[in-house]
Design an enzyme around this catalytic site. Structure first.
Site: not given
Length: 232
Positions: A76, A95, A97, A167
Site C-alpha cells: 500500500e 496508515h 488498522h 480497513h
C-alpha cells in the site's frame, strides 16, 4: 518546524517504534516522511516495531523506489505517493488498522467527531473512503495501485485523517511528530466517543473549538513526543 534529513530519518524510526508500542500498529501499518517535493521515505515491507534506519527506502511520487528495485515494498505504498502528490502541505503520513477506529468507518450513522480538545485536528467530522466507489465490490480493500491511491487522496481532501471502510485509517500531518500525535489521539478520541455513546448523546467540539484546540495542543507536540521516545 524545519528538520534536517538526519532528523527526519531518526524521527521516522522512532515513529515506527512508538506507534507499535502504543498499539496503533500491530504487525501491519506504515509511516512515511517526505524529504523533498517529489521524494519520500518509507520502510521496506516489515513489521513496524522492527524498522531501523537501514530499512528505509526512498520513493518518488509514483511510489517507485528511486534507486531501482527495492527490497520487498509495502503493498500500500501508493497511499503515500498519491497523498503527497495531491497535498503539498503534507510531510508525513501514517496508515494503521487500530481497532477502535474501524466501527466509525463501517457504520454510516456513527461518524467520527472530536469529543475532547486533544483531537481537535479531526475537524467537524472525519471523511470516510469507500473503496467500492473506486474499485468495485470485489477488491481486497487494500490500496494497491495508483488509481486507488488517487481515489483515497480525493476523499481525504483537505482533512487530517480519513477512515477507510472495513480497513483502517490514514492520517496526515506537517511533520512526523505531529502525524504520530494525530494517529495516537485519533484512536484515543475513537475510544472516548464509543464510551460517551454508551452514556448518551456526546457533546462534540464545534468547528471553532476544534480549530482553536488544534492550534493549542499541536503547539506542544514536543511534550508527548519526548515521553514516547523515552518509553520505547
Amino acid at each position: 518546524m524545519n528538520y534536517s534529513s538526519e532528523e527526519i530519518i531518526e524521527d521516522l524510526v522512532h515513529a515506527n517504534q512508538i506507534l507499535a508500542a502504543k498499539g496503533i500498529f500491530d504487525s501491519f501499518g506504515h509511516v512515511s516522511a517526505r524529504i523533498g517535493p517529489d521524494r519520500f521515505l518509507l520502510s521496506r515491507n516489515l513489521a513496524p516495531g522492527q524498522v531501523t534506519r537501514d530499512d528505509l527506502v526512498e520513493y518518488d511520487l509514483d511510489s517507485e523506489a528511486v534507486a531501482g528495485e527495492a527490497p520487498r515494498p509495502y503493498l500500500e505504498r501508493f497511499i503515500h505517493g498519491e497523498i503527497y502528490r495531491s497535498r503539498p502541505d503534507v510531510w508525513a503520513i501514517v496508515h494503521h488498522h487500530a481497532p477502535a477506529m474501524i466501527p466509525f468507518g463501517a457504520v454510516k450513522t456513527a461518524p467520527l467527531k472530536p469529543v475532547c480538545h486533544m483531537s481537535g485536528f479531526i475537524g467537524e467530522c472525519a471523511p470516510v473512503f469507500e473503496i467500492r466507489n473506486a474499485g468495485g465490490d470485489d477488491t481486497d480493500l487494500l490500496i494497491t495501485s495508483r488509481d486507488l491511491g488517487q481515489a483515497l487522496a480525493k476523499d481525504l481532501g483537505e482533512a487530517n485523517l480519513v477512515l477507510m471502510r472495513g480497513h483502517g485509517t490514514t492520517v496526515v500531518g506537517p511533520d512526523v511528530r505531529t502525524v504520530v500525535y494525530r494517529a495516537i489521539y485519533g484512536e484515543v478520541n475513537a475510544r472516548l466517543q464509543l464510551a460517551c455513546s454508551t452514556l448518551g448523546e456526546p457533546t462534540y467540539l464545534t468547528a471553532a473549538e476544534a480549530r482553536a484546540a488544534q492550534v493549542s495542543c499541536e503547539g506542544q507536540v514536543h511534550r508527548p513526543w519526548q515521553n514516547w521516545c523515552a518509553e520505547t
